[in-house]
Design an enzyme around this catalytic site. Structure first.
Site, PDB file in Angstrom:
ATOM      1  NE  ARG A  71       3.732 -58.200  69.895  1.00 13.01           N
ATOM      2  CZ  ARG A  71       4.583 -57.410  69.229  1.00 13.01           C
ATOM      3  NH1 ARG A  71       5.875 -57.454  69.523  1.00 13.01           N
ATOM      4  NH2 ARG A  71       4.179 -56.600  68.289  1.00 13.01           N
ATOM      5  CD  GLU A 108       3.193 -44.460  60.159  1.00 11.97           C
ATOM      6  OE1 GLU A 108       3.240 -45.317  61.057  1.00 11.97           O
ATOM      7  OE2 GLU A 108       3.172 -43.234  60.373  1.00 11.97           O
TER       8      GLU A 108
HETATM    9  P1  AMP Z   1      -1.093 -53.698  61.135  1.00  8.32           P
HETATM   10  O1  AMP Z   1      -0.499 -54.397  59.928  1.00  8.32           O
HETATM   11  O2  AMP Z   1      -1.031 -52.220  61.040  1.00  8.32           O
HETATM   12  O3  AMP Z   1      -2.476 -54.214  61.486  1.00  8.32           O
HETATM   13  O4  AMP Z   1      -0.146 -54.044  62.360  1.00  8.32           O
HETATM   14  C1  AMP Z   1      -0.277 -55.270  63.006  1.00  8.32           C
HETATM   15  C2  AMP Z   1       1.061 -55.846  63.348  1.00  8.32           C
HETATM   16  O5  AMP Z   1       1.946 -54.873  63.872  1.00  8.32           O
HETATM   17  C3  AMP Z   1       0.882 -56.904  64.419  1.00  8.32           C
HETATM   18  O6  AMP Z   1       1.703 -58.027  64.079  1.00  8.32           O
HETATM   19  C4  AMP Z   1       1.309 -56.236  65.700  1.00  8.32           C
HETATM   20  O7  AMP Z   1       2.139 -57.092  66.455  1.00  8.32           O
HETATM   21  C5  AMP Z   1       2.079 -54.992  65.273  1.00  8.32           C
HETATM   22  N1  AMP Z   1       1.536 -53.743  65.855  1.00  8.32           N
HETATM   23  C6  AMP Z   1       0.954 -52.731  65.172  1.00  8.32           C
HETATM   24  N2  AMP Z   1       0.631 -51.724  65.980  1.00  8.32           N
HETATM   25  C7  AMP Z   1       0.991 -52.109  67.215  1.00  8.32           C
HETATM   26  C8  AMP Z   1       0.897 -51.498  68.511  1.00  8.32           C
HETATM   27  N3  AMP Z   1       0.369 -50.279  68.693  1.00  8.32           N
HETATM   28  N4  AMP Z   1       1.361 -52.189  69.577  1.00  8.32           N
HETATM   29  C9  AMP Z   1       1.887 -53.427  69.402  1.00  8.32           C
HETATM   30  N5  AMP Z   1       2.015 -54.045  68.228  1.00  8.32           N
HETATM   31  C10 AMP Z   1       1.564 -53.396  67.131  1.00  8.32           C
END
Ligand code: AMP
Length: 187
Positions: A71, A108
């Site tokens: 996205r 995770e």
């Molecule tokens: P993080 O690495 O945990 O910061 O996760 C960020 C990435 O995962 C981004 O590229 C987001 O598109 C996706 N992402 C993580 N959590 C969500 C969520 N609750 N809703 C949508 N996309 C998420």
């Protein structure tokens, strides 16, 4: 097509918030997925967001937006075109042709790898990294470090939505190394 003038800042942010849909238990139980497809489908909301991200790009003097798959491609490319900046995709492993630089990071469950083409960024580039959601910060951290490993300057990171309760901003402190973190909406 309707021609609606851009709303003021508070109305713009309210519109963006309204167009982000919560999808409980996607992609797995316990996760509330932040679905931005209603925002992308609304011409005014999409333009408002592209303008806000483009403003950030111009404010930081960035020459290039690096969008994070998938996205971040949509938001980053729209903003780059408006800001007259270049666009570079940061992709999942194995998608980009030719020599690449890669960086692994923890999810995770398990690990993921993000890649840039080796010649995508030059030493004189100033980069704004763009993604839709900042959650734990692992994905952005890997991309920020990857961008910096090319010799380019990281000017900032801009996201549509920061999930502040997941602590991504704190985790990113070192990887940002003084660069700007701009979240359009924070929950
Ligand atoms: P993080 O690495 O945990 O910061 O996760 C960020 C990435 O995962 C981004 O590229 C987001 O598109 C996706 N992402 C993580 N959590 C969500 C969520 N609750 N809703 C949508 N996309 C998420």
């Amino acid at each position: 097509m309707t021609t609606t003038s851009p709303p003021d800042r508070d109305a713009a942010l309210a519109l963006l918030r309204e167009r982000i849909r919560d999808v409980p238990d996607h992609p797995r139980p316990g996760v509330v997925f932040k679905d931005i497809t209603p925002l992308l489908a609304d011409p005014l909301a999409f333009r408002v967001l592209a303008d806000l991200l483009a403003d950030e790009c111009v404010r930081l003097g960035a020459t290039t937006i690096v969008g994070i798959e998938a996205r971040g491609f949509i938001l980053g490319a729209a903003a780059a075109a408006r800001a007259r900046a270049g666009f570079v995709p940061a992709r999942k492993a194995g998608k980009l042709p030719g020599p690449t630089l890669s960086r692994a990071y923890d999810l995770e469950y398990g690990r993921a790898v993000v890649e840039l083409q080796t010649d995508a960024l030059q030493i004189h580039d100033r980069v704004l990294v763009v993604d839709d959601v900042l959650a734990t910060g692992g994905t952005s951290e890997a991309v920020l470090r990857l961008v910096r490993s090319t010799g380019a300057t990281v000017a900032g990171l801009a996201v549509l939505l920061e999930l502040s309760f997941l602590g991504g901003r704190e985790r990113l402190g070192r990887a940002l190394a003084g660069a700007d973190l701009h979240s359009v909406v924070v929950v």
